[in-house]
Design a protein around this motif. Structure first.
Motif, mmCIF file in Angstrom:
data_model
loop_
_atom_site.group_PDB
_atom_site.id
_atom_site.type_symbol
_atom_site.label_atom_id
_atom_site.label_comp_id
_atom_site.label_asym_id
_atom_site.label_seq_id
_atom_site.Cartn_x
_atom_site.Cartn_y
_atom_site.Cartn_z
ATOM 1 N N ALA A 74 64.697 39.124 47.752
ATOM 2 C CA ALA A 74 65.381 38.178 48.696
ATOM 3 C C ALA A 74 64.991 36.847 48.257
ATOM 4 O O ALA A 74 65.893 35.842 48.139
ATOM 5 C CB ALA A 74 64.961 38.299 50.024
ATOM 6 N N VAL A 75 63.713 36.625 48.398
ATOM 7 C CA VAL A 75 63.084 35.130 48.067
ATOM 8 C C VAL A 75 63.364 34.635 46.497
ATOM 9 O O VAL A 75 63.620 33.514 46.603
ATOM 10 C CB VAL A 75 61.569 35.159 48.260
ATOM 11 N N SER A 112 68.028 35.043 46.342
ATOM 12 C CA SER A 112 69.015 34.852 47.141
ATOM 13 C C SER A 112 69.878 33.599 46.684
ATOM 14 O O SER A 112 71.124 33.714 47.106
ATOM 15 C CB SER A 112 68.437 34.940 48.651
ATOM 16 N N THR A 113 69.361 32.541 46.248
ATOM 17 C CA THR A 113 70.026 31.538 46.201
ATOM 18 C C THR A 113 70.503 31.272 44.566
ATOM 19 O O THR A 113 71.258 30.428 44.281
ATOM 20 C CB THR A 113 69.103 29.924 46.358
ATOM 21 N N GLN A 114 70.098 32.390 43.842
ATOM 22 C CA GLN A 114 70.649 32.660 42.518
ATOM 23 C C GLN A 114 71.443 33.604 42.231
ATOM 24 O O GLN A 114 72.246 33.269 41.161
ATOM 25 C CB GLN A 114 69.205 32.820 41.632
ATOM 26 N N ARG A 120 71.527 39.154 46.371
ATOM 27 C CA ARG A 120 71.182 38.859 47.773
ATOM 28 C C ARG A 120 71.803 39.920 48.761
ATOM 29 O O ARG A 120 71.293 40.233 49.892
ATOM 30 C CB ARG A 120 71.837 37.399 48.044
ATOM 31 N N VAL A 176 64.773 24.784 45.743
ATOM 32 C CA VAL A 176 66.057 25.378 45.833
ATOM 33 C C VAL A 176 66.325 26.809 45.100
ATOM 34 O O VAL A 176 66.988 27.714 45.552
ATOM 35 C CB VAL A 176 67.247 24.539 45.819
ATOM 36 N N GLY A 187 72.886 27.467 49.497
ATOM 37 C CA GLY A 187 72.188 28.593 49.626
ATOM 38 C C GLY A 187 71.311 28.420 50.840
ATOM 39 O O GLY A 187 70.988 27.212 51.163
ATOM 40 N N VAL A 188 70.469 29.244 51.408
ATOM 41 C CA VAL A 188 69.649 29.094 52.373
ATOM 42 C C VAL A 188 68.218 29.284 51.549
ATOM 43 O O VAL A 188 67.803 30.709 51.131
ATOM 44 C CB VAL A 188 69.539 30.167 53.465
ATOM 45 N N PRO A 189 67.495 28.131 51.374
ATOM 46 C CA PRO A 189 66.351 28.389 50.335
ATOM 47 C C PRO A 189 64.992 28.956 51.031
ATOM 48 O O PRO A 189 64.056 29.135 50.298
ATOM 49 C CB PRO A 189 66.088 26.916 49.799
ATOM 50 N N LYS A 228 67.079 33.834 54.399
ATOM 51 C CA LYS A 228 67.427 33.630 53.113
ATOM 52 C C LYS A 228 68.103 34.660 52.548
ATOM 53 O O LYS A 228 69.276 34.874 51.989
ATOM 54 C CB LYS A 228 65.909 33.631 52.227
ATOM 55 N N ARG A 260 71.365 34.646 54.559
ATOM 56 C CA ARG A 260 72.208 33.304 54.464
ATOM 57 C C ARG A 260 72.373 33.056 55.803
ATOM 58 O O ARG A 260 73.641 32.385 56.129
ATOM 59 C CB ARG A 260 73.368 33.400 53.762
#
Lengths: 198, 198
Positions: free
Chosen positions: A115-116, A119-121, A126, B21, B105-107, B178, B181
């Motif tokens: 998740a860490v 998730s943004t990638q 995610r 990020v 995204g939620v970092p 995260k 989201r």
């Protein structure tokens, strides 16, 4: 073809371990293939990408986690709800201590890690991890319901919220345990949930 | 030399944002230099390694976090302890929502991210992050002490444990926020700590 399915199995198992201990981005396909004893051509016969392998490794980790940890704690109908939550934390602490003994580090939670890190990638990973968190919350809700049925906690308890609290607290303890290299932090899960719910 | 210090400043600021990020491993030195408008030769004039830059970026993030979030919530002597914890969660949720609007995204938490991504890989970064968690717990303990002084919670409350619970719960909510989201999960911090402590 037994050889083929065995090679795929080794890739998933190896990726599951390496990605858990070191992180998704720190481990390359070549290294996974080498550690699994599978050549890189075969890798792309089984998987379109490293991400596709990670998705299978995550499913494998969840199957293991459910049968080894969840079914023997949160989901065990023979255990009181609060005791089951405590058992959940203790089993996770024991597991982390075992991993630390093997690898020298405390790897935390495989789902929290993905998740860490991703998730943004990677929206696909995610979503996979988020769905596993939903299943963990469902698992915790079984313990909360038993706790209510046994009269351990108030029948007015918000089951969904309390189950979400178990998993949130567990993930927070995993982050701190990893940063502090202290598996025993997970042992707080039971006592803290007891204070929260009673 | 103003130009030099300005280049170093841009590197730290750029690394701080990009590593937050996208994650430490997903961002390379070349990309940071390019985004900061600094040539790679200058980078190694200022920093021995990407890790050294990450350490400064972490310090920068902590200075920002302390002045923008902690001093205006947990450490604000004008706020009741429980209200201060609630304000802490709300400010973090607002910050995450802002980041989501900017980046899509939620970092999560920059310290939790580094803890998860690097604790088993880099002992130096692990120790730095662990020390920041200690400072966060110290910060939360100021709110717990005010809460006791104001008679909001029992004088028998274990201050260290309660302060540790605030940061653990915050980190858990960051992981879930995260993965899902959903920045608003951080808004649960205040109400959940209120239930835990009262």
């Amino acid at each position: 073809m037994a050889g083929e399915s065995n090679a795929k199995e080794r890739l998933v198992r190896t990726a599951s371990t390496l990605m858990y201990v070191r992180g998704y981005n720190s481990v390359g396909v070549a290294e996974i293939c080498s550690a699994a004893g599978v050549n890189k051509g075969s890798f792309y016969h089984f998987f379109d990408s490293k991400e596709a392998l990670a998705a299978e490794a995550l499913e494998r980790s969840w199957a293991w986690m459910r049968s080894t940890i969840h079914e023997r704690s949160l989901e065990d109908p023979a255990k009181g709800g609060l005791d089951a939550i405590e058992e959940y934390g203790v089993r996770l602490a024991d597991e982390l201590a075992q991993r630390e003994a093997e690898s020298g580090g405390v790897p935390g939670c495989v789902f929290g890690n993905f998740a860490v890190e991703l998730s943004t990638q990677n929206e696909n990973v995610r979503a996979l991890v988020s769905a596993r968190f939903d299943e963990m919350v469902d698992s915790a809700s079984l313990a909360i319901v038993r706790s209510i049925e046994l009269g351990e906690i108030s029948p007015a308890t918000d089951v969904d919220q309390a189950a979400h609290d178990v998993i949130t607290l567990m993930e927070g303890l995993m982050v701190l345990a990893k940063a502090r290299r202290d598996p025993d932090l997970l042992r707080e899960l039971g006592p803290t949930m007891r204070r929260l719910l009673t």
